[in-house]
Design a protein around this motif. Structure first.
Motif, PDB file in Angstrom:
ATOM      1  N   PRO A 216       0.701  -1.196  -0.142  1.00  0.00           N
ATOM      2  CA  PRO A 216      -0.134   0.046   0.189  1.00  0.00           C
ATOM      3  C   PRO A 216       0.715   1.239  -0.046  1.00  0.00           C
ATOM      4  N   ILE A 217       1.820   1.357   0.642  1.00  0.00           N
ATOM      5  CA  ILE A 217       2.819   2.672   0.725  1.00  0.00           C
ATOM      6  C   ILE A 217       3.367   2.963  -0.778  1.00  0.00           C
ATOM      7  N   ASN A 218       3.353   2.264  -1.547  1.00  0.00           N
ATOM      8  CA  ASN A 218       3.682   2.709  -2.761  1.00  0.00           C
ATOM      9  C   ASN A 218       2.520   3.306  -3.571  1.00  0.00           C
ATOM     10  N   LEU A 219       1.537   2.973  -3.235  1.00  0.00           N
ATOM     11  CA  LEU A 219       0.128   3.877  -4.040  1.00  0.00           C
ATOM     12  C   LEU A 219       0.271   5.467  -3.650  1.00  0.00           C
ATOM     13  N   VAL A 220       0.614   5.686  -2.708  1.00  0.00           N
ATOM     14  CA  VAL A 220       0.821   7.114  -2.306  1.00  0.00           C
ATOM     15  C   VAL A 220       1.970   7.673  -3.556  1.00  0.00           C
ATOM     16  N   THR A 221       3.050   7.091  -3.607  1.00  0.00           N
ATOM     17  CA  THR A 221       3.959   7.398  -4.481  1.00  0.00           C
ATOM     18  C   THR A 221       3.428   7.499  -5.952  1.00  0.00           C
ATOM     19  N   CYS A 222       2.888   6.660  -6.098  1.00  0.00           N
ATOM     20  CA  CYS A 222       2.302   6.387  -7.651  1.00  0.00           C
ATOM     21  C   CYS A 222       1.112   7.245  -8.001  1.00  0.00           C
ATOM     22  N   ALA A 223       0.160   7.841  -6.878  1.00  0.00           N
ATOM     23  CA  ALA A 223      -0.687   8.640  -6.911  1.00  0.00           C
ATOM     24  C   ALA A 223      -0.066  10.024  -7.414  1.00  0.00           C
ATOM     25  N   ILE A 491       7.493 -12.547   6.530  1.00  0.00           N
ATOM     26  CA  ILE A 491       7.517 -11.061   7.107  1.00  0.00           C
ATOM     27  C   ILE A 491       7.105 -10.239   5.818  1.00  0.00           C
ATOM     28  N   GLY A 492       7.956 -10.677   4.746  1.00  0.00           N
ATOM     29  CA  GLY A 492       7.548  -9.913   3.368  1.00  0.00           C
ATOM     30  C   GLY A 492       6.163  -9.912   3.049  1.00  0.00           C
ATOM     31  N   MET A 493       5.350 -10.871   3.185  1.00  0.00           N
ATOM     32  CA  MET A 493       3.754 -11.174   2.823  1.00  0.00           C
ATOM     33  C   MET A 493       3.161 -10.279   3.684  1.00  0.00           C
ATOM     34  N   ILE A 494       3.447 -10.403   5.087  1.00  0.00           N
ATOM     35  CA  ILE A 494       2.682  -9.213   5.859  1.00  0.00           C
ATOM     36  C   ILE A 494       2.716  -7.908   5.583  1.00  0.00           C
ATOM     37  N   GLN A 495       4.040  -7.713   5.371  1.00  0.00           N
ATOM     38  CA  GLN A 495       4.261  -5.956   5.020  1.00  0.00           C
ATOM     39  C   GLN A 495       3.487  -5.717   3.691  1.00  0.00           C
ATOM     40  N   ALA A 496       3.735  -6.580   2.824  1.00  0.00           N
ATOM     41  CA  ALA A 496       3.000  -6.225   1.493  1.00  0.00           C
ATOM     42  C   ALA A 496       1.326  -6.019   1.446  1.00  0.00           C
ATOM     43  N   ILE A 497       0.783  -6.487   2.765  1.00  0.00           N
ATOM     44  CA  ILE A 497      -0.697  -6.246   2.741  1.00  0.00           C
ATOM     45  C   ILE A 497      -1.129  -5.443   3.902  1.00  0.00           C
ATOM     46  N   THR A 498      -0.014  -5.049   4.727  1.00  0.00           N
ATOM     47  CA  THR A 498      -0.504  -4.293   5.909  1.00  0.00           C
ATOM     48  C   THR A 498       0.396  -3.096   6.050  1.00  0.00           C
ATOM     49  N   ASN A 499       1.214  -2.847   5.505  1.00  0.00           N
ATOM     50  CA  ASN A 499       2.249  -1.805   5.530  1.00  0.00           C
ATOM     51  C   ASN A 499       2.929  -1.766   6.775  1.00  0.00           C
ATOM     52  N   GLN A 500       2.940  -2.671   7.644  1.00  0.00           N
ATOM     53  CA  GLN A 500       3.663  -3.126   8.963  1.00  0.00           C
ATOM     54  C   GLN A 500       4.798  -3.955   8.649  1.00  0.00           C
ATOM     55  N   VAL A 539      12.908  -3.763   1.623  1.00  0.00           N
ATOM     56  CA  VAL A 539      13.009  -2.043   0.860  1.00  0.00           C
ATOM     57  C   VAL A 539      13.374  -2.515  -0.797  1.00  0.00           C
ATOM     58  N   PHE A 540      14.171  -3.399  -0.820  1.00  0.00           N
ATOM     59  CA  PHE A 540      14.396  -3.469  -2.334  1.00  0.00           C
ATOM     60  C   PHE A 540      13.235  -4.261  -3.101  1.00  0.00           C
ATOM     61  N   THR A 541      12.674  -4.967  -2.407  1.00  0.00           N
ATOM     62  CA  THR A 541      11.385  -5.761  -2.992  1.00  0.00           C
ATOM     63  C   THR A 541      10.277  -4.495  -3.057  1.00  0.00           C
ATOM     64  N   SER A 542      10.178  -3.781  -2.104  1.00  0.00           N
ATOM     65  CA  SER A 542       9.087  -2.644  -2.057  1.00  0.00           C
ATOM     66  C   SER A 542       9.435  -1.632  -3.621  1.00  0.00           C
ATOM     67  N   ASP A 543      10.752  -1.400  -3.695  1.00  0.00           N
ATOM     68  CA  ASP A 543      11.147  -0.491  -4.384  1.00  0.00           C
ATOM     69  C   ASP A 543      11.015  -1.116  -6.026  1.00  0.00           C
ATOM     70  N   PHE A 544      11.175  -2.397  -6.047  1.00  0.00           N
ATOM     71  CA  PHE A 544      10.831  -2.957  -7.349  1.00  0.00           C
ATOM     72  C   PHE A 544       9.434  -3.015  -7.699  1.00  0.00           C
ATOM     73  N   GLY A 547       8.524   0.102  -9.161  1.00  0.00           N
ATOM     74  CA  GLY A 547       9.116   0.095 -10.441  1.00  0.00           C
ATOM     75  C   GLY A 547       8.084  -0.763 -11.247  1.00  0.00           C
ATOM     76  N   HIS A 548       7.440  -1.903 -10.592  1.00  0.00           N
ATOM     77  CA  HIS A 548       6.500  -2.832 -11.115  1.00  0.00           C
ATOM     78  C   HIS A 548       5.329  -1.861 -11.772  1.00  0.00           C
ATOM     79  N   TYR A 549       4.687  -1.111 -10.570  1.00  0.00           N
ATOM     80  CA  TYR A 549       3.570  -0.331 -11.070  1.00  0.00           C
ATOM     81  C   TYR A 549       3.793   0.670 -12.048  1.00  0.00           C
ATOM     82  N   MET A 550       5.032   1.154 -12.123  1.00  0.00           N
ATOM     83  CA  MET A 550       5.306   2.422 -13.146  1.00  0.00           C
ATOM     84  C   MET A 550       6.028   1.766 -14.307  1.00  0.00           C
TER      85      MET A 550
END
Length: 772
Positions: A216-223, A491-500, A539-544, A547-550
């Motif tokens: 979810p945190i990446n959606l702010v940047t995309c917007a 932990i990656g899956m939990i972060q990817a759906i909760t922002n935590q 962090v690397f995965t979130s940035d990817f 990039g995936h979204y954009m």
């Protein structure tokens, strides 16, 4: 604003367009979605997205385009030069503010915002010369170049975890090195924070296990990208009103101006513990309602810096925020008072909530009294001095960390196993997600690139721990990386759906504390490698994912991150060395400009507990905090109970209950406090529950733009306040007027502000056990 060539390409499709997929394809996609019961998935809006060949998540559809133009320039000389510029500037400023409280990281939004006019000016005024075959000015500044610049800027947006190791050595162990020969700093920043760039493919097979999740945190940047680069409304629905651009500018300006009030002129609005002002000397009232050392039942703050200290609540799904808020209310508003007022752990002799450690007189624990000259543990001195005590919230935070460790593994095994297996077997073009299928056009990063970096960094790590006196054996170094590997996917899956994100700092401390007792430097190294390797991988995965979204080519993403990481690490080293040489009383609780080093204090306390004294003298049978180890069992059983209930009633509220988040959501306490969680939960409820349900079209158009505007406005304002009003004249501006007026002192002149305990030790005596 002038229109860009990519405007049409990055505008969302007309909702009345012809349906691009047939029903069989839609059924196949829905079957794939059913593999994973993601609480973020709004079942009422899934089919709408699928039939438009778009994301099934309305949050993603409101912020991310479902089209791509591979011809848009991205890997240009301009993008890399600008990216390095912002990587240097933001990493330096964030390292500077890292030791200050309250502080918000100067997020990549600052680079994202300011690089936009910078790129436009470059396109307008820079001559189109060629340097080494690369065009200096390839034309209009594109959205993909902008994404690349922002990702490079974000690499240094968080201080390297290892800088706390150096700070602790200076402050608590009197080990000082100059910039040219700081072995701990160099080794960590150039080795630790890069290791998982190499371990990434081994941890996330074919980069697909987390691809379908939202982040979810990446959606702010995309917007924000779409707001800056497109004149066309990119949300879903047809909500009217002002444009996103104008809305952003208004909120951003308001955010910049407003922070001058709670951040400098009227700081009581930041720590708005109004109940304590009424009864400033009533210790119990202050412990319950205070924000400095209390439980924060005053509820309110007017400072966005406090609200967004942990993570932006507007970008956090409400169900996830509700889990965090529920965990905070239960453990910190119910359990903590019960423990404190029953004098469990001798807690009445200590403040209720602080981030330091204490001896049996109630004074700050003097670690130098129990260590030898080589920082090893002196058992005789320890027995003559005192056991180590923690405030109730600090002690309970360790129990919650224990619970989150087992809860994460059990939760992932029960709830995520099918998703992990199915996703890891699919290639990019087989993904149900439209964005994954669009990205399948680009060449993926060869796994040997990652492995080459991993092997290189691994060798450097081994040489480092062998060359310098760290007391960390190579087998322990390997074990720290193995711990990160085991927890990466759950932990990656939990972060990817909760922002935590669930941290591994406590479990790594526990492991090394038992394995290598009495070695604080080795403990900090083990923890840093074990925790930071996982953190950097995510962090690397979130940035990817951004990039995936954009639609940024993966190979370009890889190199921009690696190059920016090396540069940002060097800058952080230099800034920290300058600060310790030039800022008076840095890391002192009375430092006038707020450079009290809260994270360093917590890091140092942890080094005492786990590295010097050792967990066996804190948590083993018969020790003061032995009861906390039962949280491991609690953490394992709670997800199991939730899974059993969900099998019986799959559509009940239990699908939104996430025990790893309940246990770990408050993991920033300390150094965070109630002021960073209670208002945070309220804001998340208002925007992501009330407004999302009642004004959905407004929410889809403005929600993530609002989040970006508030964070970026705050980041800019913090810089302005510090360099205009606090740093000049050694912080003496207004020292006899505005700094001393009631609005800037009232919250400190209370039992809460003074961190007073309920009981005092007998005169000249001690509290606690008689033998330890």
């Amino acid at each position: 604003m002038a229109s860009d060539p990519e405007d049409d390409q990055y505008s969302h499709s007309d909702p009345d367009k012809e349906v691009p997929v047939d029903l069989k394809d839609a059924e196949h996609i829905l079957e794939n979605i059913a593999d994973f019961d993601d609480p973020n998935l709004d079942r009422d809006h899934v089919l709408e997205g699928v039939l438009e060949d778009d994301s099934p998540y309305p949050e993603v559809r409101s912020a991310v385009a479902n089209t791509d133009d591979p011809e848009i320039p991205v890997s240009t000389l301009r993008a890399f030069v600008m990216g390095l510029f912002w990587a240097i500037l933001i990493s330096g400023l964030n390292q500077f503010f890292y030791f200050r409280y309250p502080s918000v990281n100067i997020a990549s939004y600052v680079g994202q915002l300011l690089s936009f006019p910078m790129g436009r000016a470059w396109a307008k005024f820079m001559p189109n010369w060629r340097i080494f075959g690369y065009q200096l000015n390839p034309g209009p500044f594109t959205i993909k170049e902008h994404v690349l610049v922002t990702i490079m800027a974000s690499v240094g947006a968080v201080s390297a975890y290892a800088t706390d190791v150096v700070a602790v050595q200076r402050v608590y162990y009197d080990q000082k090195y100059n910039f040219g020969c700081e072995p701990m700093d160099d080794r960590h920043v150039y080795t630790d924070d890069r290791l998982l760039y190499g371990g990434y493919p081994a941890t996330f097979p074919r980069q697909s296990a987390l691809d379908d999740l939202v982040w979810p945190i990446n959606l702010v940047t995309c917007a924000l990208f779409n707001t800056l680069h497109s004149q066309v409304y990119t949300g879903i629905g047809n909500h009217g009103g002002i444009s996103r651009e104008r809305f952003f500018i208004y909120v951003w300006l308001a955010g910049v101006l407003w922070y001058f009030v709670p951040g400098y002129m009227f700081q009581a609005l930041s720590y708005f513990s109004w109940v304590c002002w009424i009864a400033p000397n009533n210790i119990i009232v202050n412990q319950l309602f205070g924000y400095v050392s209390g439980l924060g039942m005053s509820v309110i703050t007017f400072d966005w810096a406090q609200i967004t200290y942990v993570v932006n609540p507007i970008a956090t799904p409400w169900w996830a925020a509700a889990n965090v808020g529920t965990g905070f209310a239960f453990f910190f508003w119910l359990v903590v008072p019960c423990l404190y007022y029953t004098n469990t752990w001798y807690s009445k002799y200590l403040p209720m909530s602080t981030r330091t450690s204490y001896d049996n007189t109630g004074a700050a624990y003097n670690i130098t009294r129990i260590i030898n000259a080589d920082t090893s543990f002196n058992i005789t001195a320890y027995q003559e001095y005192s056991p180590l005590f923690l405030s109730t919230t600090f002690a309970l935070s360790y129990g919650l960390s224990f619970a989150s460790i087992t809860a994460t593994l059990v939760h992932a095994l029960l709830f995520f196993r099918k998703q992990i297996c199915n996703q890891s077997r699919r290639s990019m073009h087989e993904q149900a997600d439209i964005h994954a299928r669009l990205m399948s056009k680009y060449k993926q990063v060869p796994e040997w690139w990652y492995m080459l970096i991993f092997v290189t960094m691994f060798v450097i790590g081994v040489v480092s721990i062998e060359f310098w006196h760290t007391e960390l054996p190579v087998w322990a170094f390997c074990l720290s990386l193995a711990v990160a590997f085991v927890y990466a996917i759950p932990i990656g899956m939990i972060q990817a759906i909760t922002n935590q994100q669930i941290g591994l700092n406590v479990i790594t401390e526990l492991i090394v504390g038992y394995a290598l007792p009495g070695r604080p430097i080795a403990m900090m190294l083990f923890k840093t490698w074990g925790y930071t390797s996982l953190y950097q991988a995510l962090v690397f995965t979130s940035d990817f994912k951004l990039g995936h979204y954009m639609k940024i080519p993966p190979r370009t993403m890889f190199w921009c991150q690696v190059i920016a990481a090396m540069v940002a690490g060097t800058v952080q080293l230099g800034v920290q060395a300058w600060m310790f040489s030039n800022i008076p009383d840095i890391c002192s609780p009375k430092q006038p400009n707020g450079f009290i080093c809260p994270s360093t204090e917590v890091f140092g306390t942890a080094s005492f507990i786990w590295g010097v004294i050792g967990p066996q003298r804190q948590f083993s049978s018969g020790q003061v905090y032995h009861g906390l180890v039962y949280f491991f069992l609690v953490g394992a059983l709670c997800p199991l109970a939730a899974w059993i209930v969900s099998r019986k009633w799959p559509n009940s509220f239990i699908r939104y209950v996430n025990f790893p988040i309940i246990f770990s959501g408050t993991g920033s306490i300390p150094p965070a406090s109630a002021v960073n969680y209670v208002p945070w939960t309220v804001v998340a409820f208002v925007f992501n529950y009330v407004i999302r349900r009642r004004h959905f079209s407004w929410w889809t158009k403005y929600n993530y733009v609002l989040a970006a505007a508030l964070d970026s406005g705050l980041a800019v304002s913090i810089v302005l306040v510090f360099f205009i009003l606090q740093y000049p004249a050694n912080g003496t501006i207004g020292i006899n007027n505005i700094q001393k007026w009631w609005g800037n002192t009232v919250f400190l002149d209370t039992a809460d502000g003074k961190a007073m305990s309920l009981l005092q030790p007998p005169a000249g005596g001690t509290f606690g056990p008689t033998h330890w």
